[in-house]
Scaffold this motif. Structure first.
Motif, PDB file in Angstrom:
ATOM      1  N   GLU A  38       0.845  -1.202   0.000  1.00 52.42           N
ATOM      2  CA  GLU A  38       0.000   0.000   0.000  1.00 52.42           C
ATOM      3  C   GLU A  38       0.879   1.249   0.000  1.00 52.42           C
ATOM      4  OE1 GLU A  38      -3.325   0.806  -0.412  1.00 52.42           O
ATOM      5  OE2 GLU A  38      -2.448   2.806  -0.306  1.00 52.42           O
ATOM      6  N   LYS A  55     -20.714   9.624   2.683  1.00 52.82           N
ATOM      7  CA  LYS A  55     -21.964   9.236   3.359  1.00 52.82           C
ATOM      8  C   LYS A  55     -22.043   9.835   4.760  1.00 52.82           C
ATOM      9  CE  LYS A  55     -22.415   8.023  -0.149  1.00 52.82           C
ATOM     10  NZ  LYS A  55     -21.629   7.832  -1.365  1.00 52.82           N
ATOM     11  N   ASP A 312     -12.277  -1.770  -8.787  1.00 52.05           N
ATOM     12  CA  ASP A 312     -12.408  -0.679  -9.771  1.00 52.05           C
ATOM     13  C   ASP A 312     -11.507  -0.878 -10.993  1.00 52.05           C
ATOM     14  OD1 ASP A 312     -14.186   0.637  -8.129  1.00 52.05           O
ATOM     15  OD2 ASP A 312     -13.063   2.523  -8.072  1.00 52.05           O
ATOM     16  N   THR A 320     -17.824  -0.252  -4.247  1.00 57.85           N
ATOM     17  CA  THR A 320     -17.137  -1.019  -3.221  1.00 57.85           C
ATOM     18  C   THR A 320     -17.749  -2.399  -3.015  1.00 57.85           C
ATOM     19  OG1 THR A 320     -16.322   0.915  -2.085  1.00 57.85           O
ATOM     20  CG2 THR A 320     -16.614  -1.053  -0.745  1.00 57.85           C
TER      21      THR A 320
HETATM   22  C1  LIG Z   1     -16.745  10.439  -3.878  1.00 56.95           C
HETATM   23  C2  LIG Z   1     -16.970   8.961  -4.081  1.00 56.95           C
HETATM   24  C3  LIG Z   1     -17.977   8.344  -3.367  1.00 56.95           C
HETATM   25  C4  LIG Z   1     -18.189   6.986  -3.528  1.00 56.95           C
HETATM   26  N1  LIG Z   1     -19.203   6.407  -2.827  1.00 56.95           N
HETATM   27  C5  LIG Z   1     -19.428   5.082  -2.951  1.00 56.95           C
HETATM   28  C6  LIG Z   1     -20.459   4.451  -2.205  1.00 56.95           C
HETATM   29  O1  LIG Z   1     -21.187   5.085  -1.439  1.00 56.95           O
HETATM   30  N2  LIG Z   1     -20.642   3.122  -2.344  1.00 56.95           N
HETATM   31  C7  LIG Z   1     -19.862   2.379  -3.204  1.00 56.95           C
HETATM   32  O2  LIG Z   1     -20.085   1.174  -3.296  1.00 56.95           O
HETATM   33  N3  LIG Z   1     -18.865   2.952  -3.910  1.00 56.95           N
HETATM   34  C8  LIG Z   1     -18.623   4.272  -3.811  1.00 56.95           C
HETATM   35  N4  LIG Z   1     -17.598   4.853  -4.506  1.00 56.95           N
HETATM   36  C9  LIG Z   1     -16.703   3.981  -5.303  1.00 56.95           C
HETATM   37  C10 LIG Z   1     -15.670   3.315  -4.378  1.00 56.95           C
HETATM   38  O3  LIG Z   1     -14.920   4.302  -3.733  1.00 56.95           O
HETATM   39  C11 LIG Z   1     -14.754   2.405  -5.171  1.00 56.95           C
HETATM   40  O4  LIG Z   1     -15.528   1.494  -5.922  1.00 56.95           O
HETATM   41  C12 LIG Z   1     -13.824   1.625  -4.242  1.00 56.95           C
HETATM   42  O5  LIG Z   1     -13.016   2.482  -3.486  1.00 56.95           O
HETATM   43  C13 LIG Z   1     -12.947   0.667  -5.054  1.00 56.95           C
HETATM   44  O6  LIG Z   1     -12.129  -0.054  -4.184  1.00 56.95           O
HETATM   45  P1  LIG Z   1     -10.699  -0.567  -4.671  1.00 56.95           P
HETATM   46  O7  LIG Z   1     -10.126  -1.312  -3.512  1.00 56.95           O
HETATM   47  O8  LIG Z   1     -10.832  -1.241  -5.987  1.00 56.95           O
HETATM   48  O9  LIG Z   1      -9.862   0.751  -4.938  1.00 56.95           O
HETATM   49  P2  LIG Z   1      -9.425   1.926  -3.955  1.00 56.95           P
HETATM   50  O10 LIG Z   1     -10.384   2.130  -2.872  1.00 56.95           O
HETATM   51  O11 LIG Z   1      -9.134   3.080  -4.871  1.00 56.95           O
HETATM   52  O12 LIG Z   1      -8.071   1.419  -3.310  1.00 56.95           O
HETATM   53  C14 LIG Z   1      -6.916   1.224  -4.098  1.00 56.95           C
HETATM   54  C15 LIG Z   1      -5.711   1.260  -3.174  1.00 56.95           C
HETATM   55  O13 LIG Z   1      -4.555   0.890  -3.919  1.00 56.95           O
HETATM   56  C16 LIG Z   1      -3.483   1.737  -3.532  1.00 56.95           C
HETATM   57  N5  LIG Z   1      -2.510   1.777  -4.630  1.00 56.95           N
HETATM   58  C17 LIG Z   1      -2.726   2.211  -5.889  1.00 56.95           C
HETATM   59  N6  LIG Z   1      -1.608   2.068  -6.630  1.00 56.95           N
HETATM   60  C18 LIG Z   1      -0.678   1.527  -5.809  1.00 56.95           C
HETATM   61  C19 LIG Z   1       0.673   1.135  -5.994  1.00 56.95           C
HETATM   62  N7  LIG Z   1       1.274   1.234  -7.192  1.00 56.95           N
HETATM   63  N8  LIG Z   1       1.343   0.625  -4.934  1.00 56.95           N
HETATM   64  C20 LIG Z   1       0.718   0.490  -3.730  1.00 56.95           C
HETATM   65  N9  LIG Z   1      -0.548   0.837  -3.506  1.00 56.95           N
HETATM   66  C21 LIG Z   1      -1.241   1.344  -4.539  1.00 56.95           C
HETATM   67  C22 LIG Z   1      -4.149   3.072  -3.286  1.00 56.95           C
HETATM   68  O14 LIG Z   1      -3.329   3.899  -2.481  1.00 56.95           O
HETATM   69  C23 LIG Z   1      -5.432   2.637  -2.598  1.00 56.95           C
HETATM   70  O15 LIG Z   1      -5.274   2.558  -1.211  1.00 56.95           O
HETATM   71  C24 LIG Z   1     -17.367   6.222  -4.404  1.00 56.95           C
HETATM   72  C25 LIG Z   1     -16.346   6.842  -5.118  1.00 56.95           C
HETATM   73  C26 LIG Z   1     -16.143   8.207  -4.967  1.00 56.95           C
HETATM   74  C27 LIG Z   1     -15.020   8.855  -5.730  1.00 56.95           C
END
Ligand SMILES: Cc1cc2nc3c(=O)[nH]c(=O)nc-3n(C[C@H](O)[C@H](O)[C@H](O)COP(=O)(O)OP(=O)(O)OC[C@H]3O[C@@H](n4cnc5c(N)ncnc54)[C@H](O)[C@@H]3O)c2cc1C
Length: 477
Positions: A38, A55, A312, A320
């Motif tokens: 991370e 939220k 994502d 999420t």
């Molecule tokens: C304003 C907003 C509100 C939202 N509200 C909702 C909601 O209410 N309900 C819902 O279901 N979804 C919501 N979403 C969507 C949700 O945030 C995403 O779908 C979710 O965060 C995806 O999870 P993830 O683990 O795939 O990615 P992320 O949460 O983006 O996590 C990715 C992680 O990888 C790390 N990372 C990236 N590249 C590297 C690297 N090269 N080396 C090490 N670490 C790295 C990042 O630092 C991060 O911690 C919202 C999005 C936004 C922008």
């Protein structure tokens, strides 16, 4: 630690957002040694700059709006929100942007956290560069799961960087309420943040390029939300895009393609997301840096027997809950393959195939009114070639709606597949519908025949009686 220490694991998870955390949880539960890399905060975008803070900002807004629709209570909640308390509540929910608790949880499941920027440096190999420049090489016997998420896309406008525009990160973490806020975009982030900041005291102007808001949902969702935002005092301008933006003596000056000049204190661009894959070494394994990573239903990247892309970053559903669903499946698939068990994609538990991604993705937009949908909209179902009929009713036709809110306004639609007599999609718009959508998710994901839905009796007097009205409307027309 030497500069080039190499550590071997069964699984390396790149990115500790909600999705990476859940992959690690499943691979650890299966007894596989797991490293998690991370670069920012364990918990990811969702915990600190997306779902949770947004939220936390919106909950008081919606609760007050609901209370104002209940006679006897309305009079007690006429005052403004205590913005300072709302922001403090939001800060609490993000743990003031500290991830100690989340890191402890990773430790408790026996996963090793490596802080730093991770990059693939060849097949099954991730090199982590820490903030002090130290490097570690992590190798993966069975799988590397890329869970790096997305970040905000800003438009290509001259001088935009000097304006210091807000992205979703600023909109969810700001510590003061801007007097005037321009929100560019009409999707979920734009409408939710416009709702929150308008209620917290900003004068919000929403600029939408297209015909309306929330254009991925049924058209009435965006119409009802736009109507309510306008009633709340926001200025919603459709068919309008930003031609230029500048900061003059601290004030943001926006000129639109309609020739309007708008002044504001801040401007939020909620204009899309791109995958965080630009700098993760995709080129070292023959993939295109910066691209989304398409996957099969076990979340594995086609052509590879070790690379998974979950959440994502695979562009299946940027949510999420859907990413966590994929994480459970990816973890199970990695564990099954590691132990040589063939994947039973057709097994009754569906443990190794993320089939819901294709036909039953639920989403709640936490605006006032809320908009919630699962599966396909009418337009999407028709485009997919299904023979469908839309059945619409007013939410107020449910006996519980009037009790829930005086003058309850909202609409429901189910999209019926006329060949199969099942539902392809359901949309509800109205106060409180976020908690109603799971009933529709069960109907759509379970492909429950309409004939059986008559036997799912909604409790009286609840808003869920809208189901009965939908079935009657289908039968009678
Ligand atoms: C304003 C907003 C509100 C939202 N509200 C909702 C909601 O209410 N309900 C819902 O279901 N979804 C919501 N979403 C969507 C949700 O945030 C995403 O779908 C979710 O965060 C995806 O999870 P993830 O683990 O795939 O990615 P992320 O949460 O983006 O996590 C990715 C992680 O990888 C790390 N990372 C990236 N590249 C590297 C690297 N090269 N080396 C090490 N670490 C790295 C990042 O630092 C991060 O911690 C919202 C999005 C936004 C922008």
């Amino acid at each position: 630690m030497t500069e080039t220490e190499t550590i071997a694991y069964d699984v390396v998870v790149l990115g500790a957002g909600p999705v990476g955390e859940n992959v690690a949880d499943r691979t650890r539960a299966a007894g596989l040694s797991t490293a998690v890399v991370e670069s920012e905060l364990v918990g990811g975008e969702c915990s600190y700059w997306a779902c949770i803070p947004s939220k936390a900002l919106l909950r008081p807004v919606i609760a007050r709006a609901d209370a104002r629709r209940v006679p006897g209570l309305r009079q007690s909640v006429q005052g403004p929100l205590d913005a300072e308390a709302v922001l403090a509540h939001r800060n609490y929910y993000t743990s003031d942007w500290h991830d100690d608790g989340a890191a402890l949880w990773l430790d408790s499941i026996g996963a090793d956290l490596h802080r730093g920027h991770g990059r693939l440096t060849g097949p099954r190999t991730v090199t982590v560069t820490a903030s002090d420049g130290g490097r570690k090489v992590l190798t993966a016997r069975h799988a590397v799961a890329v869970c790096t998420g997305t970040d905000a896309v800003l438009p290509d406008l001259p001088g935009l960087a000097e304006v210091k525009p807000w992205t979703s990160r600023n909109a969810t973490s700001a510590q003061a309420v801007p007097g005037r806020l321009v929100v560019v975009g009409g999707g979920v982030v734009a409408t939710e943040m416009a709702t929150a900041w308008q209620a917290l005291g900003s004068q919000v102007t929403v600029l939408v390029r297209g015909k309306g808001l929330l254009n991925r949902m049924e058209p009435f969702a965006g119409e009802l939300v736009a109507e309510a935002l306008t009633e709340a005092g926001a200025d919603v301008r459709t068919g309008t895009s930003v031609e230029s933006v500048a900061r003059e003596n601290g004030t943001v000056v926006v000129v639109t393609d309609q020739g309007d000049r708008i002044e504001a204190d801040e401007i939020l661009f909620a204009t899309g997301r791109r995958p965080k894959t630009g700098d993760i070494g995709l080129d070292t394994i023959g993939l295109e840096p910066g691209s989304w990573l398409p996957v099969d239903d076990s979340l594995r990247v086609p052509g590879s027997d070790w690379l998974y892309a979950v959440g994502d970053v695979n562009h299946r559903a940027l949510l999420t809950h859907q990413g966590k669903y994929q994480a459970r499946i990816a973890g199970a698939a990695i564990a099954a393959r590691a132990s040589g068990v063939p994947l039973l994609e057709s097994d009754p538990w569906g443990a190794h195939a993320a089939t819901a991604d294709h036909h039953a993705v639920p989403q709640v937009v936490f605006t006032d009114p809320e908009a919630a949908a699962v599966g396909l909209s009418l337009a999407e179902a028709e485009q997919a070639g299904y023979r469908v009929r839309a059945v619409d009713v007013e939410m107020s036709s449910a006996s519980g709606a009037g009790l829930y809110a005086d003058g309850y306004r909202g609409r429901a639609r189910m999209v019926v597949d006329l060949n199969e007599e099942i539902l392809r999609g359901v949309t509800f718009v109205g106060p409180g519908v976020g908690e109603l959508i799971h009933s529709a998710t069960i109907a759509v994901a379970g492909q429950v025949p309409i004939a059986r839905l008559w036997h799912a009796v909604p409790s009286f007097p609840t808003i869920s009686e809208v189901w009965l009205r939908l079935l009657e409307a289908y039968r009678d027309n």
